[in-house]
Enzyme design. Structure first.
Site, PDB file in Angstrom:
ATOM      1  N   TYR A   5      42.895   5.990 -29.407  1.00 23.13           N
ATOM      2  CA  TYR A   5      42.707   7.201 -28.604  1.00 23.13           C
ATOM      3  C   TYR A   5      43.639   7.154 -27.405  1.00 23.13           C
ATOM      4  CZ  TYR A   5      39.948   4.638 -25.067  1.00 23.13           C
ATOM      5  OH  TYR A   5      39.537   3.762 -24.080  1.00 23.13           O
ATOM      6  N   CYS A   6      43.880   8.353 -26.840  1.00 17.11           N
ATOM      7  CA  CYS A   6      44.749   8.418 -25.662  1.00 17.11           C
ATOM      8  C   CYS A   6      44.215   9.466 -24.695  1.00 17.11           C
ATOM      9  CB  CYS A   6      46.206   8.656 -26.062  1.00 17.11           C
ATOM     10  SG  CYS A   6      46.490  10.069 -27.165  1.00 17.11           S
ATOM     11  N   ARG A   7      45.076  10.340 -24.200  1.00 18.16           N
ATOM     12  CA  ARG A   7      44.699  11.224 -23.093  1.00 18.16           C
ATOM     13  C   ARG A   7      43.963  12.487 -23.518  1.00 18.16           C
ATOM     14  NH1 ARG A   7      50.578  10.752 -20.185  1.00 18.16           N
ATOM     15  NH2 ARG A   7      50.155   8.842 -18.972  1.00 18.16           N
ATOM     16  N   CYS A  45      48.174  14.760 -26.442  1.00 19.43           N
ATOM     17  CA  CYS A  45      48.833  13.478 -26.182  1.00 19.43           C
ATOM     18  C   CYS A  45      49.296  12.878 -27.507  1.00 19.43           C
ATOM     19  CB  CYS A  45      47.873  12.533 -25.471  1.00 19.43           C
ATOM     20  SG  CYS A  45      48.554  10.891 -25.151  1.00 19.43           S
ATOM     21  N   PHE A  85      40.143  10.385 -24.004  1.00 20.59           N
ATOM     22  CA  PHE A  85      39.185   9.805 -23.064  1.00 20.59           C
ATOM     23  C   PHE A  85      38.560  10.831 -22.116  1.00 20.59           C
ATOM     24  CE2 PHE A  85      38.221   7.818 -18.956  1.00 20.59           C
ATOM     25  CZ  PHE A  85      37.159   7.016 -19.367  1.00 20.59           C
TER      26      PHE A  85
END
Length: 221
Positions: A177-179, A183, A207
């Site tokens: 996972y990222c932003r 993203c 997140f």
């Protein structure tokens, strides 16, 4: 009782925040700051602007009450002014997604085709975490992981992933996972991991959406 001039001034004041967001670079800054506090030099690198231009954009956001700042030594750090700013940014994105016909083309041009990527929703990931049959990778930059992350997630910035993939426990599916939905870090991570012959999935959003949903968040001691 106020007159028409007072009414106009009131409504002008109400849209000041929206006016401050009426610039792509400033919107990017809000998106990055949704991950946590960052200094000006790191923010400039994230949006690929000069320190001077980035500082000007941050000052505009500061005047609109969307961000806060503090000084530590020679560095100035910025953060979002509060949860309402995150909600405003999320509402703006959701409105554009529903009502802007051009946005789909812009998203596809930037993100590309995600058809070959496996996606997992937040509720599904929460169940898998409780079952302990998944390895979660936070592929954002280290400062963002340090500001808060999904409990049990391993910090492995996408820039380091290829050289450190051997550190990731084998035998379980990997979720990256990222932003957020726009993203590319998690997309890049999933493709790289799959190229190495290991199963990998991307968290549907990121997140900030996990945190906004009231799900558990972990902060380093």
């Amino acid at each position: 009782m106020g007159d028409q001039q007072d009414k106009e001034a009131l409504f002008d004041g109400l849209v000041e925040a929206a006016k401050a967001l009426g610039n792509g670079r400033r919107a990017q800054l809000i998106d990055v700051l949704g991950q946590g506090e960052r200094p000006v030099d790191e923010l400039a690198a994230e949006i690929q602007q000069s320190m001077a231009n980035t500082s000007q954009h941050l000052q505009r956001l500061l005047r609109a009450g969307l961000v806060c700042s503090r000084r530590s030594g020679t560095r100035i750090y910025y953060s979002l002014a509060g949860p309402a700013v995150e909600r405003l940014w999320r509402a703006l994105r959701e409105t554009a997604e529903v009502h802007s016909g051009e946005l789909d083309n812009l998203v596809h041009a930037y993100i590309g085709d995600r058809a070959g990527l496996s996606i997992i929703r937040r509720d599904e990931l929460l169940v898998r975490l409780r079952q302990g049959d998944v390895v979660v990778l936070d592929v954002r930059p280290q400062p963002e992981y340090d500001a808060g992350h999904i409990p049990g997630a391993l910090s492995l910035p996408v820039s380091d992933l290829k050289s450190r993939l051997h550190d990731v426990p084998s035998g379980s599916e990997i979720v990256a996972y990222c932003r957020g939905p726009y993203c590319l870090y998690a997309d890049e991570a999933v493709r790289l991991i799959m190229d190495e012959g290991r199963p990998a999935t991307r968290l549907e959003e990121g997140f900030p959406e996990w945190k906004a949903a009231g799900l558990p968040v972990e902060h380093p001691a």
